[in-house]
Design an enzyme around this catalytic site. Structure first.
Site, mmCIF file in Angstrom:
data_model
loop_
_atom_site.group_PDB
_atom_site.id
_atom_site.type_symbol
_atom_site.label_atom_id
_atom_site.label_comp_id
_atom_site.label_asym_id
_atom_site.label_seq_id
_atom_site.Cartn_x
_atom_site.Cartn_y
_atom_site.Cartn_z
ATOM 1 N N ASP B 42 44.858 14.929 17.042
ATOM 2 C CA ASP B 42 44.013 15.672 17.975
ATOM 3 C C ASP B 42 43.003 16.499 17.184
ATOM 4 O OD1 ASP B 42 43.108 17.117 20.242
ATOM 5 O OD2 ASP B 42 44.587 18.685 19.850
ATOM 6 N N ASP B 44 40.535 19.366 18.558
ATOM 7 C CA ASP B 44 40.443 20.801 18.885
ATOM 8 C C ASP B 44 41.816 21.444 18.736
ATOM 9 O OD1 ASP B 44 37.827 20.294 19.487
ATOM 10 O OD2 ASP B 44 38.057 20.437 21.654
ATOM 11 N N PHE B 50 38.799 25.300 16.958
ATOM 12 C CA PHE B 50 38.099 25.496 18.228
ATOM 13 C C PHE B 50 38.226 26.942 18.706
ATOM 14 C CE2 PHE B 50 38.039 25.758 22.817
ATOM 15 C CZ PHE B 50 36.910 25.033 23.157
ATOM 16 N N PHE B 76 46.334 26.543 27.674
ATOM 17 C CA PHE B 76 45.551 25.552 26.938
ATOM 18 C C PHE B 76 44.052 25.711 27.165
ATOM 19 C CE2 PHE B 76 43.660 21.330 26.414
ATOM 20 C CZ PHE B 76 44.032 21.072 25.102
ATOM 21 N N TRP B 77 43.654 25.885 28.430
ATOM 22 C CA TRP B 77 42.216 25.933 28.749
ATOM 23 C C TRP B 77 41.695 27.353 28.653
ATOM 24 C CZ3 TRP B 77 40.065 21.418 28.526
ATOM 25 C CH2 TRP B 77 40.789 20.283 28.887
ATOM 26 N N VAL B 78 40.831 27.571 27.686
ATOM 27 C CA VAL B 78 40.275 28.907 27.463
ATOM 28 C C VAL B 78 39.563 29.411 28.728
ATOM 29 C CG1 VAL B 78 38.134 28.017 26.405
ATOM 30 C CG2 VAL B 78 38.935 30.283 25.807
ATOM 31 N N LYS B 165 45.506 10.329 26.573
ATOM 32 C CA LYS B 165 46.032 9.929 25.263
ATOM 33 C C LYS B 165 47.274 9.054 25.376
ATOM 34 C CE LYS B 165 43.890 13.817 22.984
ATOM 35 N NZ LYS B 165 43.981 14.986 22.094
ATOM 36 N N ASP B 176 48.113 19.974 20.028
ATOM 37 C CA ASP B 176 48.582 21.303 20.441
ATOM 38 C C ASP B 176 48.782 21.407 21.954
ATOM 39 O OD1 ASP B 176 45.959 21.238 21.224
ATOM 40 O OD2 ASP B 176 45.351 23.080 20.216
#
Lengths: 225, 225
Positions: B42, B44, B50, B76-78, B165, B176
């Site tokens: 992976d 990022d 990132f 996970f998502w900023v 994936k 991650d």
């Protein structure tokens, strides 16, 4: 964590490969075990009319240059064949195809939209599986934008960009490239060859000429409810 | 067309999954049968810093806005976590991360270059396997250019861009993201979780904290000649 059904499906996948069982029969099994078939669709050729669009732009940009009619295109890489006409041509070709603009105006192949919609309705997992032109990363962006515009966000998020298709998992790959190889010597998919003038000398794979006939290649009548 | 060796390797892969055999033991088999292990990395998180790069740009662009220190990043998502500070933030975040410029200046994670070079020297097939940020196709171009600049053309051509994936074939995925799912209920890979503050509550996967320790996770001492 893995259900019995999935373990069984996995074992079957190995058997399909080992005994060279036809893709259609696998798909029948997939129905029995409720595993959705995964179809991988190459873009340039089967989905995007790359060759036709390139030729039309080539003739518009360079009306006095030589060109190769579609029926005479003899190998996969357009640059290679045009280099034989004039060694300066590949650079000019990259200026045309290596831009996001190329994909902005590229048309979809006849019947592709309908076939892809039908595949999805039949319960298949459909992915676009495409190689950005090597050394031309702008084509990655161009392809994603093209899919979003022509097939919508759902398929933009199902577009896999890779130079190596042997490491993409699926049951069937529809692709016009006759000699696909890569890091995985045993790809999971069976290839259906999308018919193009440059791959006519290639035997040994089922050959698809038009999208209207997709069901007979993927045996999907059996999984359609 | 398929050699006995490859058929055998395929059968073994199924057995590895069925009996939940550890990745290291598979790699030992890979050596015996001369099948190169395929590592999917992976980007990022494990390869591109990132989170650190985003935070530094965020504070530079919006010095008066609130921010979340790296150690407090909880999911996970900023965009999701910043939305709790202010609902206008996700749009501002996308303006920062959704550009090719973001990747132009993003640093590689410590030790990543050395580890990737060593994996390749050990005979592994190494691929970057990354998801463009959904709805931000510019990040596809940014990532390919980043790999070309930081790891060279060889790895730019070994960069797989996909939202899903589970349909990428490999033996190990270093990632991650704690909850990877997709169209394939039985991915071929075992995940090694790249340690990040937002995935600390996730158990059940081997957790990698630094690239210097990659050998112990991938059991590669056994395949190194």
């Amino acid at each position: 964590m893995q259900s019995f059904k999935h373990k069984l499906a996995l074992g079957l996948t190995a058997i399909v490969k080992k005994y060279n069982i036809r893709a259609e029969d696998f798909i029948l099994w997939a129905e029995v075990f409720e595993v959705k078939p995964i179809y991988l669709l190459d873009m340039d050729g089967p989905i995007v009319d790359f060759e036709g669009h390139f030729l039309s732009l080539w003739r518009r940009h360079y009306p006095t240059h030589a060109f190769i009619p579609l029926s005479r295109r003899g190998n996969f890489w357009v640059q290679e064949q045009y280099a034989k006409l004039d060694p300066s041509y590949p650079k000019l070709i990259n200026k045309i195809v290596g831009t996001t603009e190329f994909f902005r105006t590229a048309p979809a192949v006849d019947g592709a939209r309908k076939a892809v919609r039908e595949m999805r309705e039949c319960g298949a997992e459909v992915f676009f599986c495409s190689s950005p032109r090597p050394g031309l990363p702008q084509t990655a962006l161009g392809k994603l934008e093209w899919v979003d515009r022509n097939f919508g966000e759902y398929f933009a998020n199902r577009t896999i960009l890779t130079q190596d298709k042997t490491v993409i998992f699926g049951h069937v790959l529809i692709d016009d490239k006759p000699d696909i190889s890569g890091a995985n010597p045993n790809p999971s998919w069976r290839q259906v060859l999308w018919d193009m003038p440059f791959n006519r000398s290639c035997n040994g794979m089922p050959r698809m000429r038009r999208w209207a006939s997709w069901r007979s290649f993927l045996g999907v009548s059996r999984i359609a409810r």
